[in-house]
Design an enzyme around this catalytic site. Structure first.
Site, PDB file in Angstrom:
ATOM      1  CB  THR A   1      50.055  40.475  47.164  1.00  0.00           C
ATOM      2  OG1 THR A   1      50.923  39.882  46.191  1.00  0.00           O
ATOM      3  CG2 THR A   1      50.099  41.985  47.052  1.00  0.00           C
ATOM      4  CG  ASP A   2      47.565  35.682  49.195  1.00  0.00           C
ATOM      5  OD1 ASP A   2      48.164  35.962  50.266  1.00  0.00           O
ATOM      6  OD2 ASP A   2      46.343  35.484  49.121  1.00  0.00           O
ATOM      7  CB  CYS A   3      50.718  36.680  43.448  1.00  0.00           C
ATOM      8  SG  CYS A   3      49.874  38.268  43.503  1.00  0.00           S
ATOM      9  CE1 TYR A   4      55.166  39.844  41.398  1.00  0.00           C
ATOM     10  CE2 TYR A   4      52.879  40.565  41.472  1.00  0.00           C
ATOM     11  CZ  TYR A   4      54.001  40.210  40.747  1.00  0.00           C
ATOM     12  OH  TYR A   4      53.954  40.224  39.379  1.00  0.00           O
ATOM     13  N   PRO A   5      54.945  37.905  47.853  1.00  0.00           N
ATOM     14  CG  PRO A   5      55.854  35.852  48.483  1.00  0.00           C
ATOM     15  CD  PRO A   5      55.285  36.572  47.312  1.00  0.00           C
TER      16      PRO A   5
END
Lengths: 129, 564
Positions: B189-193
């Protein structure tokens, strides 16, 4: 003493065990038997010690049967064993039991190396080498 | 008789108070030793048929409070006995003396407790990952919670080693300080790439490792035996054929809940010995069944303080993996009544011996016999006139050790007692899972116009019959249609080749059969297990009433749904 008797094709049809019993009068008990036309393998319990035992084993050897005494059949790792008892009641020869303080005890004389306890042990503390 | 009547009335009153009259139909067997008595009431309603509730006499006036006990512990003056020692003291000096002298009784149990597991927090990597799937030593970790939190259950199997290794073993390895392979996947995800991670961890690397077990410490547990003619491998261990042995679990007279069966000192916040460290009761366990005397506990504790001596990964052959957990609970002797229950002996704690040969849900497995823990621990129990060897799956030796360790902690002033914030519930009922979706049964797909043969029939004639009718399985029956054997087309082909004449010579006499009310699912598993393609359906007297073949199952059931 528990002994494994291995019959080669040459002797497998001869009544060696019966002859030894008749000759010595010792009531040898068959614990396990795998016999066919080619080969025979018996696990027997011989209720004898010392000279008598050696004499009996001698008779088998003379008749061409290979004898192998069961010693150190089971290896119980007492660092792993929790003395839970899961191996005790499944043991067909009652070779495993509790001592008075509920520690697992093993009676080598009675063991026939059937491996039932190896599978029954939840913590893999028992091995047959 | 008079004494018995008084006791009976007392128990009825006592039980009405706690278990409400609607459960209580009549009192069954009654026995009493010194100040402790046991009754076996027969209850009806809620499908509870046989119950064993421990009752006790003894005065309930407070002798001492938990605060007073803790004060003595701090000073090193507390009198602490293990449950075994308490039993001996009550026997020699009586319950009134024991209640006056003893401040705390320590209990213990060490057995396989499948409903166990550990909450883990791995910490964040850089770049970070929102782990959606995670494995420790190839054992899957539940990842339906936050990014780097997970729950590892004791019974999960390794994806590479199967029955040999699982969640319980990972927990033991963690506690032992061993290095563990961590692998995780994510969608990014954007926060957990990050989408993949592979590393190794030890327990010291984890922010938290919290043992949290939804059901531990069963008050008692029914024993197991096997009426069938084959070996069963179960969570109760290896069960030999024809009632060849009995296995049982539980510490009996050392079990914490048996020492306080009225749950007067146990509840949320009770400080306990857990896995060699300090833990807490955080409520009743799942399937907590106080009405029938099968209470359970939910417990938690810091795994980092625990020891692999008291947390052991285990494998039950052809069943699965679990975790042996050591639990010890101090029972404060607040009054004479509690003193009397802490002295309850194996002789007074009863369970049923259940037949695991009947593959029904636990409460429907037939009970073969009612026995006490003393009977079970004696190593031999009589079933149908035969002395059957019995042995435990949980370690009594370790249970004793746990009660002794806990005693030492208290004597050394390292362990103070707590009063529960809320006591364990005394009334909750365990319900079975109803199957509401229609499930196909044998009776729906079996063929009832069964072609059969007699043992004396001629092999050639029967071979002809099989070809004419286009069938593969032929049950062999006697004049009253009782099943005697079965022959298949394969048996006949072999018989013709070897020149055998009578059916009896070639038929299989040990026939796998099913009942018409069994579910197709169970029957399909049976056939696969025995590697057969057809089974006769029999009634209770072994009369043949139908036949089911794998063809019938595959033709009539499509995608698990019945088309009839």
């Amino acid at each position: 003493m528990i002994v494994r008797l291995t019959y080669s094709p040459e002797v497998v049809e001869k009544p060696v065990l019966a002859e030894v019993i008749l000759k010595t009068g010792v009531p040898i008990n068959i614990l396990e038997a795998k016999v066919n036309a080619q080969k025979g393998e018996l696990v027997v319990s011989i209720p004898a010690k010392g000279k008598t035992l050696e004499q009996i084993l001698g008779f088998f050897k003379e008749a061409g049967v290979i004898t192998q005494k069961f010693t150190q059949i089971l290896q119980i790792d007492f660092n792993k064993c929790t003395s839970c008892g899961a191996c005790i009641s499944p043991c067909p020869t009652r070779a495993l039991r509790f001592s008075l303080d509920w520690t697992l005890e093993f009676d080598e004389e009675k063991c026939v190396a059937c491996r039932t306890c190896v599978n029954a042990c939840p913590v893999k503390a028992i091995a047959v080498p | 008789m008079l004494v018995n009547n008084i006791l009976t009335n007392y128990i009825i009153e006592y039980m009405e108070e706690f278990y409400s009259t609607r459960y209580l139909k009549r009192i069954g067997k009654l026995s009493h030793t010194s100040n402790i008595f046991t009754c076996l009431p027969i209850l009806d309603g809620q499908k509870i048929l046989e119950v064993n509730i421990l009752s006790e006499s003894g005065k309930t006036e407070t002798i001492r409070t938990i605060d007073e006990i803790n004060e003595k512990i701090r000073k090193g003056d507390a009198v602490v006995l293990t449950a075994e020692e308490m039993i001996r003291l009550v026997e020699s000096s009586g319950v009134d003396v024991a209640a006056k002298e003893v401040d705390v009784v320590t209990s213990g149990t060490f057995g396989a407790m499948c409903s166990s597991g550990v909450f883990l927090n791995f910490g964040h990597s850089d770049p970070p990952i929102k782990m959606t799937q995670c494995w420790l030593n190839d054992v899957p970790v539940y990842k339906g919670i936050a990014a780097v939190d997970g729950y590892l259950g004791a019974t999960v199997l390794s994806e590479t080693l199967g029955f040999e290794y699982g969640g319980g073993h990972v927990i033991e390895d963690l506690v032992s300080g061993k290095e563990i392979q961590l692998r995780a996947e994510s969608y990014g995800t954007d926060c957990y790439p990050r989408r993949h991670i592979e590393t190794t961890i030890t327990i010291d690397d984890l922010n938290q490792a919290m043992l949290l077990n939804p059901r531990n410490c069963y008050q008692r547990y029914d024993a197991a035996t096997n009426s069938t003619d084959r070996v069963l491998y179960t969570y109760m261990g290896t069960l030999l054929p024809n009632y060849g042995n009995i296995t049982f679990s539980g510490a009996g007279q050392l079990n914490p809940l048996c020492k306080d069966p009225n749950y007067e000192t146990l509840g949320i916040g009770t400080r306990i010995f857990l896995g060699g460290g300090i833990g807490y009761i955080i409520g009743e366990g799942t399937q907590h069944n106080p009405i029938t005397g099968f209470g359970t506990l939910m417990v938690k504790g810091d795994l980092k303080q625990m020891s692999s001596r008291f947390l052991r990964g285990s494998s039950f052959y052809r069943y699965g993996v679990s975790l042996y957990v050591g639990v010890g609970i101090p029972i404060p002797i607040l009054n004479e009544k509690i003193a009397s229950t802490t002295a309850v002996k194996d002789e007074n704690i009863f369970v049923s011996v259940k037949d695991y040969g009947i593959p029904s849900r636990p409460d429907l497995r037939p009970s073969v016999k009612k026995v006490s823990y003393a009977d079970l621990r004696s190593g031999k129990v009589e079933i149908k006139g035969k002395g059957v060897p019995s042995s435990s799956l949980s370690s009594y030796k370790m249970a004793v050790e746990i009660s002794e360790v806990l005693k030492k902690w208290i004597q050394d002033g390292r362990f103070l007692l707590t009063a529960p914030v809320e006591k364990l519930p005394k009334q909750s009922v365990v319900k079975p899972l109803e199957i509401r979706k229609k499930e196909p049964k044998v009776s729906e797909i079996m063929r009832t116009n069964v072609i059969t043969a007699n043992p004396d029939d001629d092999v050639k004639e029967i071979a002809k019959k099989l070809v004419e009718k286009g069938i593969d399985h032929l049950p062999v029956v006697d004049g009253a249609r009782k099943l005697e054997g079965i022959v298949t087309s394969w048996d006949l082909a072999r018989a013709l080749a070897s020149d055998k004449k009578r059916l009896e010579e070639i038929m299989t006499k040990k026939v796998i059969t099913v009942f018409q009310n069994e579910s197709i699912d169970v029957v399909a598993r049976k056939m696969a297990k025995h590697n057969i393609s057809g089974v006769p359906v029999v009634d209770k007297e072994n009369h043949v009433i139908g036949i089911v073949t794998t063809d019938d199952i595959s033709k009539k059931l499509v995608g698990g749904r019945t088309t009839i």
